[in-house]
Design a protein around this motif. Sequence first.
Motif, PDB file in Angstrom:
ATOM      1  N   GLU A 141      -3.916 -17.820  -9.309  1.00 32.18           N
ATOM      2  CA  GLU A 141      -2.819 -18.478 -10.018  1.00 32.18           C
ATOM      3  C   GLU A 141      -1.828 -17.469 -10.600  1.00 32.18           C
ATOM      4  OE1 GLU A 141      -4.987 -22.628 -11.469  1.00 32.18           O
ATOM      5  OE2 GLU A 141      -4.965 -20.898 -12.802  1.00 32.18           O
ATOM      6  N   PHE A 142      -2.321 -16.267 -10.893  1.00 29.76           N
ATOM      7  CA  PHE A 142      -1.469 -15.236 -11.486  1.00 29.76           C
ATOM      8  C   PHE A 142      -1.096 -14.133 -10.488  1.00 29.76           C
ATOM      9  CE2 PHE A 142      -3.006 -17.437 -15.131  1.00 29.76           C
ATOM     10  CZ  PHE A 142      -2.079 -17.241 -16.136  1.00 29.76           C
ATOM     11  N   ASP A 143      -1.245 -14.440  -9.205  1.00 28.05           N
ATOM     12  CA  ASP A 143      -0.847 -13.521  -8.129  1.00 28.05           C
ATOM     13  C   ASP A 143      -1.534 -12.162  -8.234  1.00 28.05           C
ATOM     14  OD1 ASP A 143       0.894 -15.398  -6.944  1.00 28.05           O
ATOM     15  OD2 ASP A 143       2.475 -14.876  -8.353  1.00 28.05           O
ATOM     16  N   LEU A 144      -2.802 -12.179  -8.586  1.00 22.87           N
ATOM     17  CA  LEU A 144      -3.559 -10.933  -8.701  1.00 22.87           C
ATOM     18  C   LEU A 144      -4.804 -10.922  -7.821  1.00 22.87           C
ATOM     19  CD1 LEU A 144      -3.378 -10.397 -12.582  1.00 22.87           C
ATOM     20  CD2 LEU A 144      -2.272  -8.978 -10.842  1.00 22.87           C
ATOM     21  N   ALA A 145      -4.990 -11.967  -7.024  1.00 22.61           N
ATOM     22  CA  ALA A 145      -6.206 -12.071  -6.228  1.00 22.61           C
ATOM     23  C   ALA A 145      -6.347 -10.916  -5.243  1.00 22.61           C
ATOM     24  CB  ALA A 145      -6.253 -13.412  -5.491  1.00 22.61           C
ATOM     25  N   ASP A 146      -5.222 -10.452  -4.692  1.00 22.75           N
ATOM     26  CA  ASP A 146      -5.293  -9.364  -3.714  1.00 22.75           C
ATOM     27  C   ASP A 146      -5.605  -8.020  -4.366  1.00 22.75           C
ATOM     28  OD1 ASP A 146      -2.836  -9.299  -5.019  1.00 22.75           O
ATOM     29  OD2 ASP A 146      -1.795  -8.441  -3.294  1.00 22.75           O
ATOM     30  N   LYS A 147      -5.607  -7.978  -5.714  1.00 22.93           N
ATOM     31  CA  LYS A 147      -5.920  -6.745  -6.444  1.00 22.93           C
ATOM     32  C   LYS A 147      -7.325  -6.779  -7.052  1.00 22.93           C
ATOM     33  CE  LYS A 147      -1.632  -5.300  -5.924  1.00 22.93           C
ATOM     34  NZ  LYS A 147      -0.690  -5.084  -7.014  1.00 22.93           N
ATOM     35  N   LYS A 148      -8.143  -7.748  -6.661  1.00 27.19           N
ATOM     36  CA  LYS A 148      -9.414  -7.979  -7.351  1.00 27.19           C
ATOM     37  C   LYS A 148     -10.344  -6.767  -7.359  1.00 27.19           C
ATOM     38  CE  LYS A 148     -11.834 -10.055  -3.384  1.00 27.19           C
ATOM     39  NZ  LYS A 148     -12.958  -9.093  -3.324  1.00 27.19           N
ATOM     40  N   ASP A 149     -10.283  -5.941  -6.333  1.00 29.99           N
ATOM     41  CA  ASP A 149     -11.192  -4.791  -6.238  1.00 29.99           C
ATOM     42  C   ASP A 149     -10.570  -3.486  -6.736  1.00 29.99           C
ATOM     43  OD1 ASP A 149     -13.303  -6.303  -5.120  1.00 29.99           O
ATOM     44  OD2 ASP A 149     -12.344  -6.209  -3.152  1.00 29.99           O
ATOM     45  N   GLU A 150      -9.326  -3.561  -7.195  1.00 33.61           N
ATOM     46  CA  GLU A 150      -8.673  -2.360  -7.728  1.00 33.61           C
ATOM     47  C   GLU A 150      -9.104  -2.128  -9.167  1.00 33.61           C
ATOM     48  OE1 GLU A 150      -4.551  -1.707  -7.274  1.00 33.61           O
ATOM     49  OE2 GLU A 150      -4.433  -2.688  -5.299  1.00 33.61           O
ATOM     50  N   LEU A 151      -9.115  -0.872  -9.580  1.00 31.34           N
ATOM     51  CA  LEU A 151      -9.366  -0.572 -10.986  1.00 31.34           C
ATOM     52  C   LEU A 151      -8.175  -1.039 -11.803  1.00 31.34           C
ATOM     53  CD1 LEU A 151     -10.916   3.020 -10.850  1.00 31.34           C
ATOM     54  CD2 LEU A 151     -12.100   0.809 -10.906  1.00 31.34           C
ATOM     55  N   ALA A 152      -8.451  -1.575 -12.986  1.00 30.44           N
ATOM     56  CA  ALA A 152      -7.377  -2.109 -13.826  1.00 30.44           C
ATOM     57  C   ALA A 152      -6.326  -1.053 -14.147  1.00 30.44           C
ATOM     58  CB  ALA A 152      -7.961  -2.687 -15.112  1.00 30.44           C
ATOM     59  N   LYS A 153      -6.737   0.200 -14.280  1.00 34.10           N
ATOM     60  CA  LYS A 153      -5.799   1.259 -14.644  1.00 34.10           C
ATOM     61  C   LYS A 153      -4.783   1.534 -13.540  1.00 34.10           C
ATOM     62  CE  LYS A 153      -8.758   5.101 -13.089  1.00 34.10           C
ATOM     63  NZ  LYS A 153      -9.529   6.292 -13.547  1.00 34.10           N
TER      64      LYS A 153
END
Length: 260
Positions: A141-153
């Motif tokens: 919903e927040f367009d972050l699904a493709d970043k799920k495995d990236e480190l937050a930093k």
Amino acid sequence: MAVLRVTNLSKSFGGIQAIKNISLNIKNKEIVGIIGQNGAGKTTFFNLLTGIYSPSSGEIEFNLDVKIGSKDLKPYKIAKYGISRTFQNIRLFKNMTVLDNVLLGCHSNLNYSLFTTLFRFPSYYKVEREATEKAMKLLEEFDLADKKDELAKNLSYGEQRRLEIVRALATEPKILLLDEPAAGMNPNETNNLTNLIKWIRGTYNLTIILIEHDMSLVMEVCDRIFVFDHGNLIASGLPEEIKANKKVIEAYLGEEVKEC
């Protein structure tokens, strides 16, 4: 109906009184802005609402039946009652993945015993699977699904801001507190945030209270505004009323804001 009632709330640090006899009511599903100069007491007010600080005096009532200003009501308990927040300075677990950050929010509402966790019974995997599905839905919903495995930093600044909101929503709050969500954003990011805040209120049917210095965002998104000055509540009302309030203009807004 008021979802949050604050009565004669005060907080002192030694001889400094940061909050002075604040009384206000916030209605269900409102978007409310808290504005004021640096040092006006805004973040102290948020810290009182979330149990980081205990009041020196006064009461905070949530849903008119839970007193959340009690000295023994810790932040994690307040979160379980339905109050969640973001911070002025982003507080993600930056060396954890995007998905794991959101799962931390989900875990605040998971129900399984220590025994179930230690021995990994089937119910444990079922609950974990449901939490992951919930977290992924939020990220989508927040367009972050493709970043799920990236480190937050490794996320951009705007993405980190969105992730912090996602993690707060994962706790299933009834009231969402946003502490300067537009800080550090460019005009385009701020415009997107304005639309996002409206969408969150409509989609999740919750109350939003935000501290913000960007007056264009505040005037655009808020139903009502409360103005703090040196720990005092000096004005409250609709955005148009606040914009025209002489006391507010003198204390904070400045003459140029009349045209915003």
